[in-house]
Write a protein that holds these residues in place. Structure first.
Motif, PDB file in Angstrom:
ATOM      1  N   GLN A 293      17.478  36.778  18.155  1.00 11.00           N
ATOM      2  CA  GLN A 293      16.061  36.912  18.496  1.00 11.00           C
ATOM      3  C   GLN A 293      16.003  37.403  19.942  1.00 11.00           C
ATOM      4  OE1 GLN A 293      13.270  33.863  17.129  1.00 11.00           O
ATOM      5  NE2 GLN A 293      14.964  32.883  16.045  1.00 11.00           N
ATOM      6  N   PHE A 294      16.006  38.700  20.094  1.00  7.24           N
ATOM      7  CA  PHE A 294      16.158  39.305  21.414  1.00  7.24           C
ATOM      8  C   PHE A 294      14.857  39.259  22.218  1.00  7.24           C
ATOM      9  CE2 PHE A 294      19.300  41.591  18.732  1.00  7.24           C
ATOM     10  CZ  PHE A 294      20.447  41.173  19.391  1.00  7.24           C
ATOM     11  N   LYS A 295      15.026  39.271  23.516  1.00  5.30           N
ATOM     12  CA  LYS A 295      13.873  39.359  24.406  1.00  5.30           C
ATOM     13  C   LYS A 295      13.250  40.751  24.317  1.00  5.30           C
ATOM     14  CE  LYS A 295      15.438  35.991  27.847  1.00  5.30           C
ATOM     15  NZ  LYS A 295      15.807  35.790  29.282  1.00  5.30           N
ATOM     16  N   ASP A 296      11.921  40.800  24.421  1.00  7.70           N
ATOM     17  CA  ASP A 296      11.227  42.079  24.416  1.00  7.70           C
ATOM     18  C   ASP A 296      11.522  42.848  25.688  1.00  7.70           C
ATOM     19  OD1 ASP A 296      10.047  41.445  22.004  1.00  7.70           O
ATOM     20  OD2 ASP A 296       8.190  40.704  22.913  1.00  7.70           O
ATOM     21  N   SER A 297      11.604  44.158  25.548  1.00  8.70           N
ATOM     22  CA  SER A 297      11.666  45.006  26.729  1.00  8.70           C
ATOM     23  C   SER A 297      10.289  44.994  27.395  1.00  8.70           C
ATOM     24  CB  SER A 297      12.035  46.439  26.337  1.00  8.70           C
ATOM     25  OG  SER A 297      13.285  46.453  25.654  1.00  8.70           O
ATOM     26  N   VAL A 298      10.288  45.107  28.694  1.00  7.70           N
ATOM     27  CA  VAL A 298       9.034  45.005  29.451  1.00  7.70           C
ATOM     28  C   VAL A 298       8.323  46.359  29.459  1.00  7.70           C
ATOM     29  CG1 VAL A 298       8.006  44.512  31.700  1.00  7.70           C
ATOM     30  CG2 VAL A 298       9.916  43.124  30.858  1.00  7.70           C
ATOM     31  N   GLU A 299       7.042  46.316  29.139  1.00  7.63           N
ATOM     32  CA  GLU A 299       6.227  47.529  29.101  1.00  7.63           C
ATOM     33  C   GLU A 299       5.932  47.986  30.536  1.00  7.63           C
ATOM     34  OE1 GLU A 299       5.527  50.010  26.513  1.00  7.63           O
ATOM     35  OE2 GLU A 299       5.137  48.105  25.480  1.00  7.63           O
ATOM     36  N   PRO A 300       6.222  49.248  30.856  1.00  8.50           N
ATOM     37  CA  PRO A 300       5.922  49.714  32.219  1.00  8.50           C
ATOM     38  C   PRO A 300       4.415  49.848  32.439  1.00  8.50           C
ATOM     39  CG  PRO A 300       6.678  51.524  30.860  1.00  8.50           C
ATOM     40  CD  PRO A 300       6.854  50.286  30.036  1.00  8.50           C
TER      41      PRO A 300
END
Length: 979
Positions: A293-300
């Motif tokens: 359950q991976f962490k979401d990439s951060v939206e720029p």
């Protein structure tokens, strides 16, 4: 719900609970042939003989082993795999197996993991996406973009616009950190927005922004693990995405990596991109539910920093056969990326060198069939009807070969399954954000999900289809220890038989066996296997020492053992040929040759746990993400049970009837295989629309849901669901099954010896005690009927004891709720109470006294025991003789005299004292079952006689010990029936 629907559910439920017509008592005492355990049969190092094969199979048949799974493990010996001699020996094994009545399976490839061989070419192997980047400017472009030094298959060539970014390698710190070790500095000529950190290597550190002379925490990074044996990109960049922070200078500490191994960038990056494309998997054999359950990439915050698919050029048709790309690029700065498929390089093993090669593509059904035919084609052409009679199927052992993330035609299959074309999203695999961080993560989520589904359908399903074409079936362990890229529920569904695994020591096995049993239950399989008693080699091990561990796995839902391991013995002689792992279940292990009654004990447990249907109140949804090897840990309160539920079962096999969640037997859709009061749906991220839609429809149909794990006990109490087992006087492991006429409970792994009490969730029926070691069945007299259960009271003599408690007959007479002598409570160990075959209340005790029984109807009964237990040590000269040449199995014989008045009117036991490790007694010509755990005592009341008696005791040890017999004596127990 209308009456018709209720009637249908009742009919289905009755069909569900219907069991074999074999009488339960008779089947327990003398279990049928189908309950015999299986075994792994390893042919080690090419050291194989025809004589050894025959003797191995004859020993298996004597021990009671029903099926042997041949695995060719490692090489170096005289017999080369696939040589004429090897084929001759394999034919001999099949012929001899047919003669002695042992069935055969074969591992589907050389070695035990996984599916490959020298016939697999790189373009047929497990493959992954690789890439090569070339920077370019607008205008004419002509350059080799396909790597020249690699065997690679074209997938796509894309050109993406190159954004202006700031990327800084680490540098030596200045200022107050100057000269400080373990600190890496990133310094720009002006403030910039940092959005990601790229690390080559593993480090746990904190990134700070330096503002006005102060450190401001930006993010904390953890490295995770790696496994170079199974990961296809073990050393790939580690990418960390974080909310942008503006500063001119940043520091990372502590960090002792080379300065050029860390890069801070303003470019939006996909977090954990290597892990999300399965290039680096969980590094050890026991992933948790949260591992993938991976962490979401951060939206720029600045959309202009993101490349969009509409701006990407697909130049694949401009690529020549020699790898030259010739095209005209629009004005601007571009990055041309060649994407191709390369082999992951993983090989089957541990296999003989002549049987070793690349692992076959697990996502291609056609290549799986090619692999099957390459492995077995010659044998299938040459096999005789007699040999074919013994060969039942192929084995798929636990998955240990890492992931793959692409296959031939995968772009089209991806589009069919996910609903969009993945090609222009391939740059996401390099770490770039395409369209948005959410869209990029979703692409990798869909990639993993589709890979998991296709591995189940095409690999396991493909092997099953190939096996079926040849009259064979598949047996599969539905999980993986090293880089498993699948979903254990789907992976198991496509096999004919499903198995788990457990080790004799340590914890390995709990999640594997629960994965197997859950999958079996939700798709309606009655049998759940387990590779049993794997371990580091310990020749001191024997059945009593491993009993408790095995029974713990029965309580995870296993009901048929596959013994690990019968190593082929090319020659006679203790301790024989042994691998470095596994319990030595073979003919050169002394006790194995005397283990038939231990195997019969296993058969009794197999038989009982295959009756009826599993009892579990909660189905626990494992989520829609992939890979998956397990579900949430400890999802239900103590006293309740559960099965894991996958998305595939929700879509294809789950229903709600009369407010209960039900699953069906896939091979008999009229049979309800299991039912649950509650579906637990813990927070687990994105769920595909079709799964969400199905869940909503089932909830509207009356399915009850709780959105947490662990499930709160109050949620179950509010539904009126009491614990299955509760209020026990010590810890224990247990399993329950619903019979057509009652309930079955298996109790084991007791935390204390002596009096044991517990409340079992069944009312209005009489408990019966089935002892799987002895085959004895007794109706329990000491119990108390309560509003929501029945409290039983039994005696636990040994910490490795186990019992079945069966409720079938309606309670018609009062039960015993209290026993006292001289005003003090008396436990079942001091006074055993049961109903005999004529339903007469009977008491047994070794202590003289008057015992007052209080019954559930308030009345009292009295039993008077007139004698204490008497002992008669056996006097006389013992003679000994070896059964085997080395003295690991010894006959002890004596003639002894019993006085006229000894034991008159009493039960007489032959007590062998402390035994190492097995003993088989023959008294006056009557042979008794082999004793292999305490108490080493036998009821000889009907055999012993006044005057001279002849006793012979065969005592057998491990190969690391010598047989020992304790102080042998007769002892008496007073027995009285109610008058």
């Amino acid at each position: 719900m209308n009456r018709r629907t209720s009637f249908i559910f009742a009919t289905l439920l009755l069909t569900t609970l219907s069991v074999s017509a074999i009488d339960l008592d008779a089947g327990f005492r003398n279990p049928p042939e189908t309950t015999k355990p299986y075994c792994y049969w390893y042919w080690l190092n090419g050291d194989i003989t025809a004589d050894g094969i025959t003797k191995d199979l004859e020993a298996m048949a004597r021990a009671g082993i029903k099926q042997a799974m041949i695995g060719n493990i490692e090489g170096g010996g005289p017999v080369k795999m696939f040589s004429p001699e090897w084929y001759s020996l394999t034919h001999h094994a099949l012929k001899e197996a047919s003669r002695v009545g042992v069935e055969i399976r074969m591992f589907n490839a050389p070695g035990w993991s996984q599916s490959g061989g020298p016939w697999i070419k790189p373009e047929q192997s497990m493959r992954r996406i690789d890439w090569n980047e070339v920077e370019a400017k607008g205008g004419q472009f002509s350059q080799m973009v396909r790597p020249a030094n690699r065997q690679i298959q074209d997938v796509a060539v894309l050109a993406i616009p190159r954004k202006k970014t700031v990327s800084l390698h680490g540098s030596v710190p200045s200022g107050e950190d100057k000269g400080k070790s373990g600190v890496v500095c990133f310094r720009h000529t002006e403030p910039f927005k940092a959005r990601a950190l790229v690390v080559k290597g593993a480090v746990a550190a904190k990134l700070y922004a330096l503002k006005d002379g102060k450190k401001e925490l930006v993010t904390e990074i953890q490295p995770g693990g790696r496994n170079s044996e199974t990961d296809f990109l073990p050393d790939g960049d580690r990418t960390y995405s974080f909310k942008e922070v503006t500063a001119q200078e940043f520091v990372l500490e502590p960090c002792n990596l080379p300065l050029d191994a860390v890069t801070l960038t303003s470019e939006p990056m996909v977090a954990q991109v290597i892990e999300k494309q399965m290039g680096r998997m969980h590094p050890n054999p026991s992933p948790t539910w949260e591992s993938y359950q991976f962490k979401d990439s951060v939206e720029p915050d600045d959309a202009s920093t993101v490349v969009h698919q509409k701006d990407i050029l697909n130049l694949t048709d401009k690529l020549s056969t020699d790898g030259l790309l010739t095209c005209e690029l629009p004005a601007g700065n571009w990055t041309v990326i060649y994407f191709g498929m390369v082999s992951t390089g993983k090989q089957n093993g541990p296999a003989p060198p002549e049987g070793t090669g690349l692992e076959v593509d697990k996502m291609s059904k056609a290549l799986i069939e090619y692999h099957f035919n390459s492995m077995f084609g010659t044998l299938l052409k040459e096999i005789t009807p007699e040999e074919k009679k013994a060969w039942k199927g192929v084995t798929i052992d636990s998955y240990e070969k890492g992931a793959q993330n692409w296959t031939d035609g995968f772009d089209k299959e991806f589009k069919k399954r996910a609903g969009y074309d993945p090609i222009k999203l391939l740059p996401v695999m390099t770490g770039r954000v395409i369209d948005s961080a959410k869209a990029s993560d979703q692409f990798l989520w869909d990639l993993r999900r589709n890979v998991a589904d296709m591995i189940g359908e095409n690999y396991v399903g493909g092997l099953s289809a190939a096996a079926h074409k040849n009259g064979l079936t598949t047996w599969c362990e539905n999980y993986g220890h090293w880089g498993f890229p699948g979903d254990f529920t789907i992976y198991g569904r496509y096999s004919d038989e499903i198995g788990g695994e457990f080790w004799s020591t340590g914890d390995l096995g709990t999640i594997e066996c629960r994965a197997a049993s859950s999958t079996a239950h939700i798709y309606g399989r009655r049998r759940v296997y387990a590779e049993a008693f794997t371990s580091g080699l310990d020749l001191r091990s024997h059945p009593y020492l491993i009993k408790r561990r095995g029974e713990g796995m029965f309580c995870e839902g296993i009901n048929h053992f596959v013994l690990h391991v019968v190593a082929h013995q090319p020659r006679d002689g203790v301790p024989g040929k042994n691998p470095a792992f596994g319990t030595a279940f073979h003919r050169n292990t002394p006790w194995f040759n005397e283990c038939r009654d231990w195997v019969r004990y296993l058969q009794r447990i197999h038989f009982m746990l295959q009756q009826g249907n599993p009892v579990a109140d909660v189905a626990v949804y494992i989520g829609d993400f992939a890979p998956q090897m397990t579900g949430p840990a400890n999802p239900v309160p103590a006293g309740y049970d559960y099965d894991f539920m996958g998305s595939d079962a929700i879509l294809n096999n789950l229903n709600v009837v009369n407010g209960k969640w039900v699953v069906y037997d896939e091979k008999d859709r009229k049979r309800v295989a299991a039912s649950y009061e509650l579906l637990a749906i813990p927070e687990c991220g994105y769920t595909r629309p079709q799964v969400s839609k199905r869940l909503e429809a089932l909830k509207k149909a009356g399915g009850k849901v709780v959105t947490s794990s662990p499930v709160p006990v109050k949620s179950l109490q509010d539904l009126g669901v009491a614990p299955i087992v509760s209020e026990s006087t010590c810890t224990l492991r247990w399993k329950a099954r619903q019979l057509d006429d009652g309930m079955l409970f298996f109790l084991s792994n007791f935390g204390a010896v002596g009096t044991f009490e517990a409340k079992l969730r069944v009312t209005g029926k009489v408990p019966e005690l089935f002892n799987p070691v002895t085959g004895e069945i007794r109706k329990i007299a000491r119990y108390k009927a309560e509003k929501d259960g029945t409290r039983i009271c039994i005696n636990v003599n040994d910490g490795s004891d186990s019992f079945f408690v069966i409720f079938r007959e309606k309670q018609q007479a009062a039960s015993v709720v209290k026993v006292q002598a001289e005003g003090k409570d008396v436990g079942p160990g001091a006074l055993a109470l049961y109903y005999d075959a004529k339903n007469t209340l009977t008491a047994e005790s070794g202590s003289k006294g008057v015992y007052t029984l209080t019954l559930s109807d308030g009345t009292e009964k009295t039993f008077r025991m007139d004698k204490d237990s008497e002992s008669l040590p056996l006097k006389g000269a013992w003679t000994t003789s070896n059964k085997d040449a080395q003295g690991f199995s010894v006959f002890n014989e004596i003639t002894f005299t019993v006085p006229t008045d000894f034991g008159k009117g009493q039960k007489i036991l032959l007590d062998l004292g402390s035994v190492e490790v097995m003993a088989k007694a023959t008294l006056n010509g009557k042979e008794f079952e082999t004793l292999w755990m305490p108490p080493f005592a036998l009821d000889v009341t009907d055999v012993v006689k006044t005057g001279d008696n002849k006793l012979k005791v065969l005592v057998t040890s491990t190969s690391k010990g010598k047989p020992k017999l304790g102080e042998v004596k007769l002892r008496t127990v007073s027995r009285q029936a109610e008058k």
